[in-house]
Design an enzyme around this catalytic site. Structure first.
Site, PDB file in Angstrom:
ATOM      1  N   TYR A   1       0.831  -1.209   0.000  1.00 25.73           N
ATOM      2  CA  TYR A   1       0.000   0.000   0.000  1.00 25.73           C
ATOM      3  C   TYR A   1       0.865   1.258   0.000  1.00 25.73           C
ATOM      4  CZ  TYR A   1      -3.639   3.337   1.069  1.00 25.73           C
ATOM      5  OH  TYR A   1      -4.494   4.409   0.995  1.00 25.73           O
TER       6      TYR A   1
ATOM      7  N   SER B   1      -3.803  14.217   6.821  1.00 28.94           N
ATOM      8  CA  SER B   1      -4.765  13.655   5.864  1.00 28.94           C
ATOM      9  C   SER B   1      -6.164  13.551   6.463  1.00 28.94           C
ATOM     10  CB  SER B   1      -4.290  12.263   5.461  1.00 28.94           C
ATOM     11  OG  SER B   1      -5.327  11.544   4.821  1.00 28.94           O
TER      12      SER B   1
ATOM     13  N   LYS C   1      -4.149  20.508  -4.289  1.00 28.41           N
ATOM     14  CA  LYS C   1      -3.070  19.518  -4.429  1.00 28.41           C
ATOM     15  C   LYS C   1      -3.386  18.572  -5.585  1.00 28.41           C
ATOM     16  CE  LYS C   1      -0.620  16.005  -1.648  1.00 28.41           C
ATOM     17  NZ  LYS C   1      -1.066  14.694  -2.097  1.00 28.41           N
TER      18      LYS C   1
ATOM     19  N   SER D   1       1.897  17.993  -8.087  1.00 30.89           N
ATOM     20  CA  SER D   1       2.026  16.641  -7.530  1.00 30.89           C
ATOM     21  C   SER D   1       1.255  15.663  -8.405  1.00 30.89           C
ATOM     22  CB  SER D   1       1.410  16.643  -6.119  1.00 30.89           C
ATOM     23  OG  SER D   1       1.161  15.337  -5.640  1.00 30.89           O
TER      24      SER D   1
ATOM     25  N   GLY E   1       8.477  12.440  -5.346  1.00 30.49           N
ATOM     26  CA  GLY E   1       9.830  12.009  -5.678  1.00 30.49           C
ATOM     27  C   GLY E   1      10.925  12.657  -4.856  1.00 30.49           C
TER      28      GLY E   1
END
Ligand SMILES: Cc1cc2nc3c(=O)[nH]c(=O)nc-3n(C[C@H](O)[C@H](O)[C@H](O)COP(=O)(O)O)c2cc1C
Length: 394
Positions: free
Chosen positions: A51, A133, A267, A289, A324
């Site tokens: 995940y 989140s 985002k 992103s 990244g």
């Protein structure tokens, strides 16, 4: 979280302040990112490992995100007095000690029981803002309490529910809890095709993980016949129904911006036209992103789009970057291309998996030490002073 304006961060004097804490770093937490990732994935069960590490489809975008950094080289400059270095930046008018935030990562209970509470503690110690989140394992109020207790700072990431009442309630709760910005994730109206998760038949939400905010939300609870404690499966089904809303349009964003006093950052932006539209509709910032390659396989690497987005809206809005970032030199490239700050994602999750709050602290300290040293050795004394002249394209 501080009510008043925080003390503006000072320059990094003479030596790397982040090195001072190195004595506290867990000795056996790998320093090299590749080792950190491999060790953490070994320690996790297959479902959780897949995940966190996995992406959409054939995972081409995840690889491309890293590959994109190899297109840019730093050109170090000499004899420029880099004794005092200043890592501070201003984002959304807020002063940050360093150009780094911890990215919103959901369901952290699958890697460590202390989950977002551990991240909040470490973020506060490191003086890095944490972006929480929506699908967190602890309620946003609990995380905000930890952040304020520890003098930390937080932004709240919103997954925009198809039930408007739930969305409004989450935003209101984030405002009341003291979060300082709302990050609206636009790239996840649907969960993508993730082959590792499908093969493992693994989706943590279906086990009730990451749903603390929903199960404590009055608007969500209104949808249920009985409390989640009495019938968890029914509550999970309801979450699956309201999690995302693929019918949303830019008009909806404009409405949402009008409904909150918090600055709004969107985002998941890749196309410069979308960045411009977001700013036209009232967003204060964008995060370039591709969700770490987790949503659209063969999506363009986020770094490739960063310069175009900066050229288009950089004068009018804050531009952040993720997807990244692994080392200090990656951050220098993104910042020199015009990002105001970067978000650190998977690396801190691996730290959390291996050693809870201490692990996140160690990863953050190492990252900041690397960033500070690389900045100075590139002949640059401040992040704000970075521009494209620091780079050479391959
Ligand atoms: C396991 C995992 C969970 C994530 N959960 C969320 C989330 O809840 N909300 C969100 O906006 N982004 C989420 N993201 C995306 C991150 O915020 C960030 O965009 C991504 O990790 C950047 O890629 P990188 O970690 O490879 O650098 C998640 C990423 C991972 C790896």
């Amino acid at each position: 979280m501080p009510d008043d304006d925080p003390e503006p961060p000072g320059p990094t004097r003479q030596r790397n302040i982040y090195m001072q804490g190195l004595a506290d770093v867990t000795p056996d937490l790998p320093v090299r990112y590749e080792d950190l990732e491999a060790t953490a994935l070994d320690a996790l069960d297959d479902g959780a490992a897949g995940y966190v590490a996995g992406g959409a489809g054939g995972e081409e975008t995840m690889d491309a995100n890293r590959e994109a950094f190899t297109e840019w080289r730093i050109v170090p400059r000499m004899l420029r007095d880099v004794e005092d270095r200043d890592l501070s930046v201003e984002v959304l008018g807020q002063e940050f000690a360093a150009p780094v935030l911890l990215a919103p990562i959901g369901v952290l209970s699958i890697v460590h029981e202390d989950a977002e509470i551990a991240v909040a503690e470490a973020a506060a110690d490191l003086d890095l803002p944490m972006c929480l989140s929506t699908v967190s394992s602890f309620r946003l109020e609990q995380v905000a309490e930890t952040l304020s207790h520890e003098d930390g700072r937080g932004w709240f990431q919103l997954y925009w529910s198809s039930d408007r009442a739930v969305t409004e309630s989450l935003v209101e709760r984030a405002e009341d809890a003291g979060f300082e910005a709302l990050v609206v994730t636009l790239d996840t109206p649907l969960l993508s095709w993730r082959e590792r998760d499908i093969e493992e038949a693994y989706l943590p939400f279906l086990d009730g993980e990451g749903l603390a905010n929903y199960f404590a939300d009055p608007a969500f609870l209104d949808r249920l016949d009985v409390d989640p404690a009495e019938n968890e499966l029914a509550a999970i089904r309801e979450f699956v129904d309201v999690f995302g809303d693929p019918s949303l349009t830019w008009d909806d964003l404009e409405l949402l911006v009008g409904e909150t006093d918090l600055p709004v950052v969107v985002k998941g932006i890749l196309h410069p036209d979308d960045a411009a539209e977001a700013v036209d509709r009232g967003a204060d910032g964008v995060i370039v992103s591709n969700h770490g390659g987790r949503q659209v396989d063969r999506a363009v690497p986020a770094l490739e789009m960063l310069p175009e987005v900066v050229d288009r809206i950089g004068e009018d809005a804050s531009v952040l970057f993720d997807s990244g970032i692994r080392r200090g030199s990656d951050a220098i490239v993104a910042l020199a291309l015009g990002a105001d700050a970067v978000m650190l994602g998977r690396p801190y999750v691996y730290g959390l998996a291996l050693d809870g709050a201490d692990g996140v602290r160690a990863v953050g300290q190492n990252f900041l030490a690397d960033l500070d040293l690389t900045l100075g050795l590139a002949g640059q004394s401040s992040i704000e002073g970075l521009d494209r002249s620091v780079l050479r394209e391959r």
